[in-house]
Design a protein around this motif. Structure first.
Motif, short mmCIF file in Angstrom:
data_model
loop_
_atom_site.label_atom_id
_atom_site.label_comp_id
_atom_site.label_asym_id
_atom_site.label_seq_id
_atom_site.Cartn_x
_atom_site.Cartn_y
_atom_site.Cartn_z
N ASN A 1 0.85 -1.18 0.00
CA ASN A 1 0.00 0.00 0.00
C ASN A 1 0.88 1.23 0.00
N PRO A 2 0.41 2.39 -0.38
CA PRO A 2 -0.94 2.74 -0.82
C PRO A 2 -1.19 2.25 -2.25
N PRO A 3 -2.46 2.22 -2.66
CA PRO A 3 -2.79 1.78 -4.02
C PRO A 3 -2.04 2.60 -5.07
N HIS A 4 -1.40 1.91 -5.99
CA HIS A 4 -0.59 2.57 -7.01
C HIS A 4 -0.44 1.69 -8.24
N PHE A 5 0.06 2.28 -9.31
CA PHE A 5 0.38 1.52 -10.51
C PHE A 5 1.76 1.94 -10.98
N HIS A 6 2.34 1.10 -11.81
CA HIS A 6 3.67 1.35 -12.35
C HIS A 6 3.55 1.71 -13.82
N ALA A 7 4.30 2.70 -14.25
CA ALA A 7 4.37 3.10 -15.65
C ALA A 7 5.79 2.84 -16.14
N ILE A 8 5.90 2.19 -17.28
CA ILE A 8 7.21 1.85 -17.85
C ILE A 8 7.27 2.40 -19.27
N TYR A 9 8.35 3.11 -19.56
CA TYR A 9 8.54 3.69 -20.88
C TYR A 9 10.03 3.61 -21.24
N GLU A 10 10.34 2.87 -22.27
CA GLU A 10 11.72 2.73 -22.75
C GLU A 10 12.71 2.48 -21.62
N GLY A 11 12.37 1.54 -20.74
CA GLY A 11 13.26 1.18 -19.65
C GLY A 11 13.19 2.08 -18.44
N ARG A 12 12.51 3.21 -18.55
CA ARG A 12 12.33 4.11 -17.40
C ARG A 12 11.06 3.71 -16.67
N LYS A 13 11.10 3.79 -15.35
CA LYS A 13 9.97 3.35 -14.54
C LYS A 13 9.55 4.44 -13.56
N ALA A 14 8.26 4.49 -13.31
CA ALA A 14 7.71 5.42 -12.32
C ALA A 14 6.51 4.78 -11.66
#
Length: 86
Positions: free
Chosen positions: A20-33
């Motif tokens: 927690n807390p509720p979240h999602f992962h964003a991946i773009y060209e090897g970069r993550k957030a």
């Protein structure tokens, strides 16, 4: 790592048994957030401002679906798919 959406080369994913807390992962060209589902703030990682804007715009439109997907993943279930940003 179930993928729930993909748009403009950005992959939106969840991890089973994530914290927690509720979240999602964003991946773009090897970069993550990581983005908090409720506040839509980026809490970890680094992405260019334009990509962050696309992700926040998409997440604002699908906040309820993201919450359902988060709950499903936490229960060990498939989060399903969420329409991409077009």
């Amino acid at each position: 790592m179930p993928e729930v959406s993909r748009f403009f080369g950005i992959r939106i994913v969840f991890f089973f048994n994530d914290h927690n807390p509720p979240h999602f992962h964003a991946i773009y060209e090897g970069r993550k957030a990581v983005f908090d589902i409720h506040s839509l703030q980026m809490t970890e990682g680094s992405l260019p401002p334009r990509l962050r804007g696309f992700i926040v715009e998409w997440a604002a439109m699908h906040q309820e679906e993201l919450t359902v997907a988060w709950n499903n993943v936490r229960a060990g279930q498939n989060p399903g798919k969420i329409a991409p940003l077009e």
